[in-house]
Motif scaffolding. Structure first.
Motif, PDB file in Angstrom:
ATOM      1  N   THR A  67       4.216   2.302   1.105  1.00 28.26           N
ATOM      2  CA  THR A  67       3.821   1.325   0.097  1.00 28.26           C
ATOM      3  C   THR A  67       2.319   1.127   0.169  1.00 28.26           C
ATOM      4  N   THR A  99      -0.995  -1.081  -1.596  1.00 28.41           N
ATOM      5  CA  THR A  99      -1.204  -2.345  -2.285  1.00 28.41           C
ATOM      6  C   THR A  99      -2.359  -2.235  -3.263  1.00 28.41           C
ATOM      7  N   SER A 137      -0.135  -5.501  -7.636  1.00 30.93           N
ATOM      8  CA  SER A 137       1.209  -5.348  -7.081  1.00 30.93           C
ATOM      9  C   SER A 137       1.208  -4.341  -5.936  1.00 30.93           C
ATOM     10  N   SER A 138       2.404  -4.084  -5.442  1.00 33.08           N
ATOM     11  CA  SER A 138       2.603  -3.024  -4.448  1.00 33.08           C
ATOM     12  C   SER A 138       3.083  -1.772  -5.165  1.00 33.08           C
ATOM     13  N   ASP A 188       5.232   1.552  -4.455  1.00 34.90           N
ATOM     14  CA  ASP A 188       6.138   2.266  -3.562  1.00 34.90           C
ATOM     15  C   ASP A 188       6.138   3.741  -3.909  1.00 34.90           C
ATOM     16  N   SER A 201       4.010   8.000  -6.355  1.00 37.49           N
ATOM     17  CA  SER A 201       4.690   6.726  -6.562  1.00 37.49           C
ATOM     18  C   SER A 201       6.051   6.951  -7.216  1.00 37.49           C
ATOM     19  N   TRP A 253      -6.861   2.838  -0.258  1.00 39.83           N
ATOM     20  CA  TRP A 253      -5.538   3.452  -0.159  1.00 39.83           C
ATOM     21  C   TRP A 253      -5.514   4.583   0.852  1.00 39.83           C
ATOM     22  N   GLU A 299      -4.977   2.901   4.138  1.00 35.97           N
ATOM     23  CA  GLU A 299      -3.639   2.330   4.145  1.00 35.97           C
ATOM     24  C   GLU A 299      -2.579   3.398   4.407  1.00 35.97           C
TER      25      GLU A 299
END
Length: 75
Positions: A8, A10, A14-15, A17, A36, A66, A69
């Motif tokens: 996931t 962020t 929103s998130s 997935d 995604s 990202w 992340e």
């Protein structure tokens, strides 16, 4: 390292997935492909010989955070 896993990311709204797959990418020691679930984001990241991760492909726009992340989730 896992060959496929869920992740996931962020964004301010929103998130996001998605599914991450380990791939081969010439010139890099490791590479991963994030897609995604809803099809709105695609990102390929790869690690260079110095151990630094870079975004090497995918859709625009994207958030530079990202990459970090996703690297954390690769573990």
């Amino acid at each position: 390292m896992r060959k496929q896993f869920e992740a996931t990311l962020t964004s301010p709204e929103s998130s996001i997935d998605g599914i991450v797959n380990k791939i081969d990418h010439s010139g890099f020691t490791e590479a991963y492909d994030f897609k995604s679930i809803d099809g709105t984001l695609h990102m390929v990241i790869a690690k260079d010989d110095d151990g630094n991760w870079h975004r090497v492909g995918g859709t625009e726009p994207y958030l530079s955070g990202w990459v970090d992340e996703l690297v954390q989730q690769i573990g």
